[in-house]
Design a protein around this motif. Structure first.
Motif, short mmCIF file in Angstrom:
data_model
loop_
_atom_site.label_atom_id
_atom_site.label_comp_id
_atom_site.label_asym_id
_atom_site.label_seq_id
_atom_site.Cartn_x
_atom_site.Cartn_y
_atom_site.Cartn_z
N MET A 1 0.85 -1.17 0.00
CA MET A 1 0.00 0.00 0.00
C MET A 1 0.89 1.23 0.00
N GLN A 2 0.48 2.20 -0.76
CA GLN A 2 1.18 3.48 -0.80
C GLN A 2 0.12 4.58 -0.85
N LEU A 3 0.18 5.49 0.13
CA LEU A 3 -0.78 6.59 0.21
C LEU A 3 -0.07 7.90 0.47
N ASN A 4 -0.67 8.97 -0.04
CA ASN A 4 -0.20 10.32 0.25
C ASN A 4 -1.35 11.10 0.84
N ALA A 5 -1.04 12.02 1.76
CA ALA A 5 -2.06 12.88 2.35
C ALA A 5 -1.60 14.32 2.25
N SER A 33 17.12 19.08 9.81
CA SER A 33 17.87 19.68 8.70
C SER A 33 17.11 19.56 7.37
N ILE A 34 16.28 18.53 7.24
CA ILE A 34 15.46 18.39 6.03
C ILE A 34 13.97 18.49 6.33
N ARG A 35 13.66 18.94 7.55
CA ARG A 35 12.29 19.19 7.99
C ARG A 35 11.37 17.99 7.77
N SER A 36 11.86 16.81 8.17
CA SER A 36 11.09 15.58 8.01
C SER A 36 11.01 14.82 9.32
N PHE A 37 9.91 14.12 9.49
CA PHE A 37 9.69 13.22 10.61
C PHE A 37 9.36 11.86 10.01
N VAL A 38 10.14 10.83 10.39
CA VAL A 38 10.03 9.52 9.78
C VAL A 38 9.88 8.47 10.87
N LEU A 39 9.00 7.49 10.63
CA LEU A 39 8.94 6.36 11.55
C LEU A 39 8.62 5.09 10.79
N MET A 40 9.11 3.99 11.33
CA MET A 40 8.80 2.66 10.81
C MET A 40 7.73 2.09 11.74
N ILE A 41 6.66 1.60 11.15
CA ILE A 41 5.54 1.09 11.94
C ILE A 41 5.19 -0.31 11.45
N ASN A 52 -10.48 -10.37 3.33
CA ASN A 52 -10.15 -11.80 3.28
C ASN A 52 -10.31 -12.54 4.59
N LYS A 53 -10.72 -11.82 5.64
CA LYS A 53 -10.94 -12.43 6.97
C LYS A 53 -9.69 -13.09 7.52
N VAL A 54 -8.50 -12.49 7.23
CA VAL A 54 -7.24 -13.00 7.77
C VAL A 54 -6.54 -11.88 8.53
N ASN A 55 -5.74 -12.25 9.52
CA ASN A 55 -4.98 -11.30 10.32
C ASN A 55 -3.54 -11.27 9.84
N LYS A 56 -3.13 -10.10 9.34
CA LYS A 56 -1.76 -9.93 8.87
C LYS A 56 -1.21 -8.60 9.36
N ARG A 57 0.10 -8.55 9.46
CA ARG A 57 0.82 -7.31 9.73
C ARG A 57 1.87 -7.12 8.66
N THR A 58 2.29 -5.86 8.49
CA THR A 58 3.37 -5.55 7.57
C THR A 58 4.12 -4.33 8.10
N LYS A 59 5.36 -4.20 7.71
CA LYS A 59 6.13 -3.00 8.03
C LYS A 59 5.75 -1.91 7.06
N GLN A 125 6.45 -1.82 3.35
CA GLN A 125 7.79 -2.32 3.06
C GLN A 125 7.82 -3.83 3.26
N GLY A 126 8.29 -4.56 2.30
CA GLY A 126 8.46 -6.01 2.46
C GLY A 126 7.15 -6.78 2.39
N GLU A 127 7.24 -8.05 2.76
CA GLU A 127 6.11 -8.96 2.68
C GLU A 127 5.35 -9.01 4.00
N PRO A 128 4.01 -9.06 3.95
CA PRO A 128 3.22 -9.20 5.18
C PRO A 128 3.36 -10.61 5.76
N TRP A 129 3.00 -10.74 7.04
CA TRP A 129 3.03 -12.05 7.69
C TRP A 129 1.75 -12.22 8.50
N SER A 130 1.39 -13.45 8.73
CA SER A 130 0.17 -13.79 9.48
C SER A 130 0.41 -13.62 10.97
#
Length: 135
Positions: A1-5, A33-41, A52-59, A125-130
């Protein structure tokens, strides 16, 4: 997924998608210095649960641009392995007519960003996992 707001309606969508996301303190960076705030979630994939009625997470990477300041409250920044759980975002104009975006976490932790405009990107980022459940 890729989204912009670039407005509050789009930011609400990203906040909903990231509900119950897990973030390690070490994966949160303010880069003035580049006026950015970044986090990995590690986000729960609500779209998979609904469709799909499945539980997955992804980075995913969340980036806010044009950030003037970032302030954390009730987050021990020395405990780099601590995981915090995102609840939602709040956003509102402040006295100087900039936008404050509050990332609200469980246990009354917050990160408050001051921005000139809403400019946010979310990218998986990367592949999701169950997983067994949301937590």
């Amino acid at each position: 997924m890729q989204l912009n707001a670039i407005d509050t309606d789009e930011l609400k969508i990203i906040a909903t998608i990231l509900q119950d996301g897990l973030i390690e303190v070490n994966d949160v960076k303010y880069l003035p210095s580049i006026r950015s705030f970044v986090l990995m979630i590690t986000r729960f994939m609500w779209e998979e649960k609904i469709v799909n009625k499945v539980n997955k997470r992804t980075k995913a990477v969340l980036v806010f641009e044009d950030v003037l300041s970032a302030l954390a409250k009730n987050i021990d920044q020395n405990d780099k392995t601590k995981t915090i759980e995102l609840v939602t975002f709040n956003f509102y104009p402040n006295k100087s007519k900039n936008i404050e975006i509050e990332l609200l976490f469980k246990n009354d932790a917050t990160i408050k960003l001051e921005t000139e405009i809403i400019k946010c990107k979310l990218e998986d980022q990367g592949e999701p996992w169950s997983v067994e459940n949301v937590k």
